[in-house]
Design a protein around this motif. Sequence first.
Motif, PDB file in Angstrom:
ATOM      1  N   ARG A  87       0.838  -1.201   0.000  1.00 50.12           N
ATOM      2  CA  ARG A  87       0.000   0.000   0.000  1.00 50.12           C
ATOM      3  C   ARG A  87       0.869   1.246   0.000  1.00 50.12           C
ATOM      4  O   ARG A  87       1.956   1.280   0.578  1.00 50.12           O
ATOM      5  CB  ARG A  87      -0.970   0.012   1.169  1.00 50.12           C
ATOM      6  N   LEU A 142      -4.844   2.169  -6.113  1.00 49.01           N
ATOM      7  CA  LEU A 142      -4.270   0.973  -5.508  1.00 49.01           C
ATOM      8  C   LEU A 142      -4.885  -0.294  -6.074  1.00 49.01           C
ATOM      9  O   LEU A 142      -6.033  -0.313  -6.491  1.00 49.01           O
ATOM     10  CB  LEU A 142      -4.468   0.997  -3.988  1.00 49.01           C
ATOM     11  N   SER A 144      -5.876  -2.674  -4.437  1.00 48.77           N
ATOM     12  CA  SER A 144      -6.936  -3.149  -3.552  1.00 48.77           C
ATOM     13  C   SER A 144      -8.182  -2.271  -3.600  1.00 48.77           C
ATOM     14  O   SER A 144      -9.105  -2.483  -2.835  1.00 48.77           O
ATOM     15  CB  SER A 144      -6.420  -3.232  -2.119  1.00 48.77           C
TER      16      SER A 144
END
Length: 149
Positions: A87, A142, A144
């Motif tokens: 991240r 990102l 995610s």
Amino acid sequence: MSNQVTKSDNSEPLAPAGEPAIRVIAMPANTNADGRMFGGWLMGMLDQAAGLVAARHALARVVTVAADSITFHAPVQVGDELSLYARLVKVGRTSMKIEVEGWRRVRHELETIKAISGLFTFVAIDEDRRPCQVPPMNETRLLSDKADK
């Protein structure tokens, strides 16, 4: 990493939330003399996961300029599944800091164990290989993103 799935008693985290940037099986070709996964291979996997997140945010070519920290928490054995979660944690004008955690899982079990973690600095570069500006943190893309929605 802050978004973690925890055990029912809220003690130790089981793994970060979201999808991993990379998931691989530890193979014999990457072992050290003791039969465990070679630390250099694990470090390279962290760098690859961080690079994916950096490139996605910058939408440009990126280069690793620093491995700010790397910590080995537990050995990874041949046959283990290694999931790497990455991240974006900080953005400068041309640079990005990416935090990565590698979690191992014995292939025929459910429990995951944090094996390695690190912090990397990347710089975005243009076609002439000169540093170029990256979007601010709030414009991140990102891997995610879909998992969080």
